[in-house]
Design an enzyme around this catalytic site. Structure first.
Site, mmCIF file in Angstrom:
data_model
loop_
_atom_site.group_PDB
_atom_site.id
_atom_site.type_symbol
_atom_site.label_atom_id
_atom_site.label_comp_id
_atom_site.label_asym_id
_atom_site.label_seq_id
_atom_site.Cartn_x
_atom_site.Cartn_y
_atom_site.Cartn_z
ATOM 1 N N VAL A 198 0.864 -1.169 0.000
ATOM 2 C CA VAL A 198 0.000 0.000 0.000
ATOM 3 C C VAL A 198 0.903 1.222 0.000
ATOM 4 O O VAL A 198 2.019 1.183 0.522
ATOM 5 C CB VAL A 198 -0.983 0.026 1.195
ATOM 6 C CG1 VAL A 198 -2.010 -1.076 1.065
ATOM 7 C CG2 VAL A 198 -0.255 -0.067 2.522
ATOM 8 N N SER A 199 0.430 2.299 -0.595
ATOM 9 C CA SER A 199 1.263 3.489 -0.736
ATOM 10 C C SER A 199 1.478 4.211 0.579
ATOM 11 O O SER A 199 2.484 4.872 0.773
ATOM 12 C CB SER A 199 0.650 4.450 -1.756
ATOM 13 O OG SER A 199 0.587 3.821 -3.008
ATOM 14 N N THR A 200 0.510 4.107 1.460
ATOM 15 C CA THR A 200 0.592 4.843 2.719
ATOM 16 C C THR A 200 -0.254 4.162 3.771
ATOM 17 O O THR A 200 -1.131 3.370 3.447
ATOM 18 C CB THR A 200 0.136 6.308 2.511
ATOM 19 O OG1 THR A 200 0.159 6.986 3.755
ATOM 20 C CG2 THR A 200 -1.267 6.373 1.948
#
Length: 197
Positions: free
Chosen positions: A13-15
């Protein structure tokens, strides 16, 4: 009796904010692996941009593949795994050479099947085509710049810095030490040291 294949699950996940949770990917991947009779060998989860190759769990996954600790890599989607088609094809080539299969759950691509092998071959051809196009554009841009009288190589470093490089080398500093001390690239330091000897 046929040995069961060991599978590594990879999620990214990106963040950690905006409600992104790798469990969304992992739940489906675990269920898929169980249906296929694959033996879980580890879960690798990164909280980072996909444009980075230095993701810690991505690197750990590659290391496990190189040590022959896994037989299959299972990901949610291609874009969760690789930053570009070229990066994906490069990883798949390495997996192939190690005897590691690759499955992308959402795209339903599985290199354990003839159809998956075909798609991989097509992707590799597209990546090669993309590299050729980029190279062609770069060469055309450089030719245009050169025709316009523009400098197309890196600018030389200041004479003062060149003098410092020579002096430090004469004092016994290595190229690596010189690059650190002067805040320049190792290759730059090495090139100027080589010229001064």
């Amino acid at each position: 009796m046929v040995a069961q294949k060991r599978v590594a699950l990879y999620a990214r996940v990106s963040t950690t904010d905006k409600g992104q949770d790798p469990e969304t990917q992992l739940l489906a991947l675990r269920a898929y692996a169980a249906r296929r009779g694959l033996v879980p060998s580890g879960e690798y989860i990164d909280y980072a941009s996909g444009t980075r190759d230095d993701r810690p769990q991505y690197q750990a996954l590659l290391a496990a593949a190189r040590k022959r600790q896994i037989d299959v890599v299972l990901v949610w989607r291609y874009d969760r795994f690789a930053r570009s088609t070229q990066a994906l094809v490069h990883a798949l080539h390495e997996f192939h050479s190690l005897g590691v299969d690759f499955i992308s759950y959402q795209e339903n691509i599985d290199t354990t099947t003839p159809q998956g092998e075909l798609i991989f071959t097509v992707m590799a051809s597209l990546a090669q085509f993309e590299r050729a196009l980029i190279s062609e554009r770069v060469n055309a841009g450089m030719a245009r710049a050169k025709a316009q009288g523009k400098r197309i190589s890196r600018a030389r470093i200041a004479a003062e810095v060149q003098t410092q490089i020579t002096a430090l080398y004469a004092e016994g500093f290595s190229s690596h030490q010189i690059s650190k001390q002067l805040g320049i690239g190792y290759g730059t330091a090495w090139n100027y040291v080589r010229r001064s000897t």
